[in-house]
Design a protein around this motif. Structure first.
Motif, PDB file in Angstrom:
ATOM      1  N   PRO A  29     -15.728  -1.231   0.584  1.00 18.29           N
ATOM      2  CA  PRO A  29     -17.017  -0.560   0.738  1.00 18.29           C
ATOM      3  C   PRO A  29     -16.874   0.962   0.623  1.00 18.29           C
ATOM      4  CG  PRO A  29     -16.535  -1.990   2.622  1.00 18.29           C
ATOM      5  CD  PRO A  29     -15.332  -1.975   1.748  1.00 18.29           C
ATOM      6  N   ALA A  30     -17.972   1.633   0.315  1.00 12.39           N
ATOM      7  CA  ALA A  30     -17.951   3.089   0.106  1.00 12.39           C
ATOM      8  C   ALA A  30     -17.376   3.855   1.296  1.00 12.39           C
ATOM      9  CB  ALA A  30     -19.352   3.582  -0.235  1.00 12.39           C
ATOM     10  N   PRO A  31     -17.735   3.529   2.546  1.00 12.29           N
ATOM     11  CA  PRO A  31     -17.145   4.290   3.667  1.00 12.29           C
ATOM     12  C   PRO A  31     -15.618   4.170   3.733  1.00 12.29           C
ATOM     13  CG  PRO A  31     -19.057   3.051   4.425  1.00 12.29           C
ATOM     14  CD  PRO A  31     -18.774   2.605   3.025  1.00 12.29           C
ATOM     15  N   VAL A  32     -15.095   3.007   3.377  1.00 11.25           N
ATOM     16  CA  VAL A  32     -13.639   2.813   3.361  1.00 11.25           C
ATOM     17  C   VAL A  32     -13.033   3.644   2.231  1.00 11.25           C
ATOM     18  CG1 VAL A  32     -11.793   1.129   3.017  1.00 11.25           C
ATOM     19  CG2 VAL A  32     -13.786   0.537   4.405  1.00 11.25           C
ATOM     20  N   ALA A  33     -13.690   3.646   1.063  1.00 13.57           N
ATOM     21  CA  ALA A  33     -13.196   4.406  -0.083  1.00 13.57           C
ATOM     22  C   ALA A  33     -13.198   5.898   0.221  1.00 13.57           C
ATOM     23  CB  ALA A  33     -14.047   4.113  -1.318  1.00 13.57           C
ATOM     24  N   GLN A  34     -14.226   6.395   0.903  1.00 10.93           N
ATOM     25  CA  GLN A  34     -14.311   7.817   1.215  1.00 10.93           C
ATOM     26  C   GLN A  34     -13.255   8.243   2.221  1.00 10.93           C
ATOM     27  OE1 GLN A  34     -18.389   8.153   2.374  1.00 10.93           O
ATOM     28  NE2 GLN A  34     -19.118   8.299   0.254  1.00 10.93           N
ATOM     29  N   ALA A  35     -12.725   7.305   2.974  1.00 13.12           N
ATOM     30  CA  ALA A  35     -11.671   7.631   3.940  1.00 13.12           C
ATOM     31  C   ALA A  35     -10.317   7.817   3.253  1.00 13.12           C
ATOM     32  CB  ALA A  35     -11.570   6.528   4.993  1.00 13.12           C
ATOM     33  N   LEU A  36     -10.214   7.476   1.972  1.00 11.37           N
ATOM     34  CA  LEU A  36      -8.950   7.597   1.252  1.00 11.37           C
ATOM     35  C   LEU A  36      -8.651   9.024   0.831  1.00 11.37           C
ATOM     36  CD1 LEU A  36      -9.122   4.478  -1.095  1.00 11.37           C
ATOM     37  CD2 LEU A  36      -7.896   4.706   1.075  1.00 11.37           C
ATOM     38  N   TYR A  37      -9.660   9.906   0.856  1.00 11.52           N
ATOM     39  CA  TYR A  37      -9.464  11.274   0.383  1.00 11.52           C
ATOM     40  C   TYR A  37     -10.340  12.243   1.156  1.00 11.52           C
ATOM     41  CZ  TYR A  37     -13.859  10.473  -2.054  1.00 11.52           C
ATOM     42  OH  TYR A  37     -15.165  10.188  -2.342  1.00 11.52           O
ATOM     43  N   ARG A  38     -10.019  13.528   0.993  1.00  8.50           N
ATOM     44  CA  ARG A  38     -10.851  14.607   1.534  1.00  8.50           C
ATOM     45  C   ARG A  38     -11.031  15.613   0.410  1.00  8.50           C
ATOM     46  NH1 ARG A  38      -9.768  19.482   3.213  1.00  8.50           N
ATOM     47  NH2 ARG A  38      -7.533  19.121   3.368  1.00  8.50           N
ATOM     48  N   GLU A  39     -12.283  15.924   0.104  1.00  8.82           N
ATOM     49  CA  GLU A  39     -12.562  16.887  -0.957  1.00  8.82           C
ATOM     50  C   GLU A  39     -12.360  18.294  -0.420  1.00  8.82           C
ATOM     51  OE1 GLU A  39     -15.902  17.751  -4.386  1.00  8.82           O
ATOM     52  OE2 GLU A  39     -16.367  16.358  -2.777  1.00  8.82           O
TER      53      GLU A  39
ATOM     54  N   ASN B 110       0.797  -1.222   0.000  1.00  7.08           N
ATOM     55  CA  ASN B 110       0.000   0.000   0.000  1.00  7.08           C
ATOM     56  C   ASN B 110       0.831   1.274   0.000  1.00  7.08           C
ATOM     57  OD1 ASN B 110      -2.391  -1.374  -0.157  1.00  7.08           O
ATOM     58  ND2 ASN B 110      -2.800  -1.300   2.032  1.00  7.08           N
ATOM     59  N   ASP B 111       2.148   1.170   0.164  1.00 10.35           N
ATOM     60  CA  ASP B 111       2.987   2.362   0.128  1.00 10.35           C
ATOM     61  C   ASP B 111       3.231   2.841  -1.299  1.00 10.35           C
ATOM     62  OD1 ASP B 111       3.141   2.347   2.836  1.00 10.35           O
ATOM     63  OD2 ASP B 111       5.121   1.427   2.939  1.00 10.35           O
ATOM     64  N   ASN B 112       2.932   1.986  -2.272  1.00  6.94           N
ATOM     65  CA  ASN B 112       3.205   2.313  -3.672  1.00  6.94           C
ATOM     66  C   ASN B 112       1.983   1.919  -4.496  1.00  6.94           C
ATOM     67  OD1 ASN B 112       4.531   3.130  -5.923  1.00  6.94           O
ATOM     68  ND2 ASN B 112       5.832   1.314  -6.082  1.00  6.94           N
ATOM     69  N   VAL B 113       1.031   2.845  -4.649  1.00  5.95           N
ATOM     70  CA  VAL B 113      -0.212   2.569  -5.359  1.00  5.95           C
ATOM     71  C   VAL B 113      -0.274   3.425  -6.614  1.00  5.95           C
ATOM     72  CG1 VAL B 113      -2.727   2.598  -5.197  1.00  5.95           C
ATOM     73  CG2 VAL B 113      -1.366   2.041  -3.189  1.00  5.95           C
ATOM     74  N   ARG B 114      -0.569   2.787  -7.738  1.00 10.98           N
ATOM     75  CA  ARG B 114      -0.711   3.497  -9.016  1.00 10.98           C
ATOM     76  C   ARG B 114      -1.950   4.383  -8.971  1.00 10.98           C
ATOM     77  NH1 ARG B 114       0.981   0.325 -13.980  1.00 10.98           N
ATOM     78  NH2 ARG B 114      -0.934   1.212 -14.811  1.00 10.98           N
ATOM     79  N   ILE B 115      -1.923   5.492  -9.726  1.00 10.14           N
ATOM     80  CA  ILE B 115      -3.048   6.433  -9.731  1.00 10.14           C
ATOM     81  C   ILE B 115      -4.312   5.777 -10.267  1.00 10.14           C
ATOM     82  CG2 ILE B 115      -2.339   7.444 -11.942  1.00 10.14           C
ATOM     83  CD1 ILE B 115      -4.182   9.287  -9.130  1.00 10.14           C
ATOM     84  N   ASP B 116      -4.205   4.958 -11.324  1.00 11.63           N
ATOM     85  CA  ASP B 116      -5.414   4.330 -11.859  1.00 11.63           C
ATOM     86  C   ASP B 116      -6.024   3.365 -10.855  1.00 11.63           C
ATOM     87  OD1 ASP B 116      -3.298   2.526 -12.158  1.00 11.63           O
ATOM     88  OD2 ASP B 116      -4.006   1.758 -14.087  1.00 11.63           O
ATOM     89  N   LYS B 117      -5.193   2.654 -10.130  1.00 15.30           N
ATOM     90  CA  LYS B 117      -5.676   1.719  -9.111  1.00 15.30           C
ATOM     91  C   LYS B 117      -6.305   2.479  -7.940  1.00 15.30           C
ATOM     92  CE  LYS B 117      -3.891  -2.712  -7.913  1.00 15.30           C
ATOM     93  NZ  LYS B 117      -2.756  -3.516  -7.522  1.00 15.30           N
ATOM     94  N   TRP B 118      -5.691   3.584  -7.542  1.00 19.34           N
ATOM     95  CA  TRP B 118      -6.220   4.381  -6.431  1.00 19.34           C
ATOM     96  C   TRP B 118      -7.574   4.992  -6.794  1.00 19.34           C
ATOM     97  CZ3 TRP B 118      -7.736   9.349  -5.324  1.00 19.34           C
ATOM     98  CH2 TRP B 118      -7.895   9.653  -3.975  1.00 19.34           C
ATOM     99  N   LEU B 119      -7.696   5.528  -8.018  1.00 19.82           N
ATOM    100  CA  LEU B 119      -8.971   6.117  -8.452  1.00 19.82           C
ATOM    101  C   LEU B 119     -10.085   5.078  -8.450  1.00 19.82           C
ATOM    102  CD1 LEU B 119      -7.638   8.272 -11.394  1.00 19.82           C
ATOM    103  CD2 LEU B 119      -8.670   9.156  -9.291  1.00 19.82           C
ATOM    104  N   TRP B 120      -9.762   3.851  -8.851  1.00 22.26           N
ATOM    105  CA  TRP B 120     -10.733   2.764  -8.839  1.00 22.26           C
ATOM    106  C   TRP B 120     -11.081   2.373  -7.400  1.00 22.26           C
ATOM    107  CZ3 TRP B 120      -9.245  -2.373  -7.406  1.00 22.26           C
ATOM    108  CH2 TRP B 120     -10.261  -3.323  -7.549  1.00 22.26           C
ATOM    109  N   ALA B 121     -10.069   2.270  -6.545  1.00 19.81           N
ATOM    110  CA  ALA B 121     -10.299   1.897  -5.141  1.00 19.81           C
ATOM    111  C   ALA B 121     -11.089   2.967  -4.397  1.00 19.81           C
ATOM    112  CB  ALA B 121      -8.968   1.644  -4.432  1.00 19.81           C
ATOM    113  N   ALA B 122     -10.886   4.239  -4.759  1.00 16.72           N
ATOM    114  CA  ALA B 122     -11.601   5.345  -4.120  1.00 16.72           C
ATOM    115  C   ALA B 122     -12.987   5.561  -4.740  1.00 16.72           C
ATOM    116  CB  ALA B 122     -10.778   6.625  -4.213  1.00 16.72           C
TER     117      ALA B 122
END
Length: 129
Positions: free
Chosen positions: A75-85, A4-16
């Protein structure tokens, strides 16, 4: 260094959950609709904590700050914890949503070609002006 220390942007966007599939996320990155710290990037670019990402999926734009890294979609709550708008992004999205509600796209009510009746109504409206 964990995975998890090295995540590609496309993978992160999908995970988020900004895109339904990883290939859609990679395509958006390739088309220049994703910017990290105001720079165009490639799908293999790694995401770091604190990065500011501008996301344009065609209908909506977000400006987010990375708060977590994940390469798996949860799940969506986990995905929303990956960023702050950002506040600016929240306000702009609210304004855009209100504008769409007040002024809908004129062609959204048209279904296919106009009928003979529709054409006559259009001509009558043009004659009245």
């Amino acid at each position: 260094m964990s995975e998890n220390d090295n995540v590609r942007i496309d993978k992160w966007l999908w995970a988020a959950r900004f895109f339904k599939t990883r290939s859609l996320a990679a395509e958006a990155v390739d088309r220049g609709r994703i910017k990290i710290n105001a720079e165009n990037v490639k799908p293999a670019r790694s995401v770091k904590l604190g990065d500011k990402i501008l996301i344009d999926n065609g209908s909506t734009r977000w400006e987010v700050i990375v708060h977590g890294l994940s390469g798996t979609r949860g799940p969506a709550p986990v995905a929303q914890a990956l960023y702050r708008e950002t506040e600016v992004s929240l306000q702009k999205r609210a304004n855009d949503q209100e504008a769409r509600r007040l002024a809908p796209e004129p062609s959204s009510t048209i279904k296919g070609r106009p009928t003979k009746r529709d054409r006559r109504a259009i001509e009558r409206a043009g004659d009245e002006q």
